[in-house]
Design an enzyme around this catalytic site. Sequence first.
Site, PDB file in Angstrom:
ATOM      1  N   ASP A   3      21.686 -95.458 110.902  1.00 23.94           N
ATOM      2  CA  ASP A   3      20.408 -95.633 110.212  1.00 23.94           C
ATOM      3  C   ASP A   3      19.309 -94.873 110.955  1.00 23.94           C
ATOM      4  O   ASP A   3      18.918 -95.240 112.059  1.00 23.94           O
ATOM      5  CB  ASP A   3      20.100 -97.135 110.167  1.00 23.94           C
ATOM      6  CG  ASP A   3      18.874 -97.484 109.350  1.00 23.94           C
ATOM      7  OD1 ASP A   3      18.095 -96.573 109.030  1.00 23.94           O
ATOM      8  OD2 ASP A   3      18.700 -98.679 109.030  1.00 23.94           O
ATOM      9  N   CYS A  55      12.135-102.969 105.377  1.00 20.51           N
ATOM     10  CA  CYS A  55      13.498-103.124 104.893  1.00 20.51           C
ATOM     11  C   CYS A  55      13.499-102.850 103.397  1.00 20.51           C
ATOM     12  O   CYS A  55      12.553-103.214 102.683  1.00 20.51           O
ATOM     13  CB  CYS A  55      13.988-104.540 105.178  1.00 20.51           C
ATOM     14  SG  CYS A  55      15.491-105.003 104.286  1.00 20.51           S
TER      15      CYS A  55
END
Length: 575
Positions: A175, A213
Amino acid sequence: MAASYSVPSMIMEEERRFEAEVAEVQAWWNTERFRLTKRAYSARDVVALRGTMRQSYASNELAQKLWRTLKTHQANGTASRTFGALDPVQVTMMAKHLDTIYVSGWQCSSTHTSTNEPGPDLADYPYDTVPNKVEHLFFAQQYHDRKQREARMSMCREERARTPFIDYLKPIIADGDTGFGGATATVKLCKLFVERGAAGVHIEDQSSVTKKCGHMAGKVLVAVSEHINRLVAARLQFDVMGTETVLVARTDAVAATLIQTNVDTRDHQFILGASNPNLKGKGLATHLSEAMAAGKTGPELQAIEDNWLGMAELKTFSQCVTDAIKKMNLAEYEKQRKLNEWMNHSSYEKCLSHEQAREVAERLGLPNLFWDWDLPRTREGFYRFQGSVEAAIVRGWAFAEYCDLVWMETSSPDMVECTKFSQGVKTLRPELMLAYNLSPSFNWDASGMNDNQMMDFIPRIAKLGYCWQFITLAGFHADALIVDTFAKDFARRGMLAYVEKIQREERSNGVDTLAHQKWSGANYYDRVLRTVQGGITSTAAMGKGVTEEQFEEKWTRTGATNLGDGSVVIAKARM
């Protein structure tokens, strides 16, 4: 007459080597691996940014392996399925069953930042946090690969034939959040990822300042062009390092409600504006600033914003034109003709700029239509954005040339959305590979799917081109579940809980951590010691007296065991 200048041989040799390396890079780019890749720079630019000492990276072998894996799945209409790994235990267990490994920024943010300060997934942790976790897992992969080789080469051929070989070196995709800042920050982040062992990296199109997020509210997109710059920066760094690191472009355009700027015309059709002419003049941000100056706070400011937005009649320009045509004092057939003409010109595939859309509206008899995208801007200056699958498709088209896979973040496991995005993006990019987040943020039981449909979800969307699918936080949730249930049972039943729920389950399922000394590599380092000391050592960790011999099939112990309370039991092995 000017004296002639003779070029020193050293300079000539320097140029010869430079040009040879440029040709080598160009030939590399001409391979099948990069057939679909667009670069905004030349091979000369790349070589000029390299040093004279050539380096190779172990992660590049795994990047090539990852590419082969994904292309095989794409060709077969299947998917590499994986999940976020927390630690070396998980990564070695996953290696037996899965062909890729994921490293989640959310998991790192909550469990393992480089400052040891946990928090939610706001990408506000130090930017070496996820690369550090990649290195943690990559070192473990290499160690268990070495350990396995030592163990297998200590076996006879017959025993090796009976012992399954485990490929511990599964490619890691990590990520990269938003790239952690400007182009130079993205470049340095990607350099870290290559050095630490990542075979692939994903970068998303949210603002790095307000990053959330993907399943939180308040997401702010950057312009299409800015995210392309991030992808170009990442690819440039991989090229400078000579690696084939797989690059995944993620878009949060489905659920985003804000965008930093209106500078890119590809974003124009999705930006919301005020369509109520009574609000002409002073924008929302000005109203809020004046209210704050007057001493209003909290709920009062929220009420002012809610009231203003309620009156603004926010719409995209396309919606505004459609509504205006419907209100025209014309015969129904004439309205329908204008609507058809408008839809023909303004469909999302056309990606009209606002100026172009205004010109079409004028030709349809709407020269002075009120619509203003500046009035509803937020206090931070962001524009209002109407997220949609169509917005994600447009971004997928734009990103596809600069990356290897595109990932559309979604708010639910929706087959209709998956199909729409796949079909839409593949109209222009038919060979594009897609990624999908099988998110634990979804309440899967509330998705409307039955158990069979859940079981078939991965293969069904794999046929649509989603050849890499992953549960971002499965490692986190699995860890929490086993520890919570075991702690509860252990508090109640003591050692029986451990033996029944863990030790016996490890044995019956063939989990190699049952013999944890062996799993950790004690045998491997015993061999190191013997090698150092000429083939013999009296301090071997796995020598006579190690308790792990109790887990061998041949081991048994009978007799009385003193429990310390005056009672004894007859001990027996449970083999």
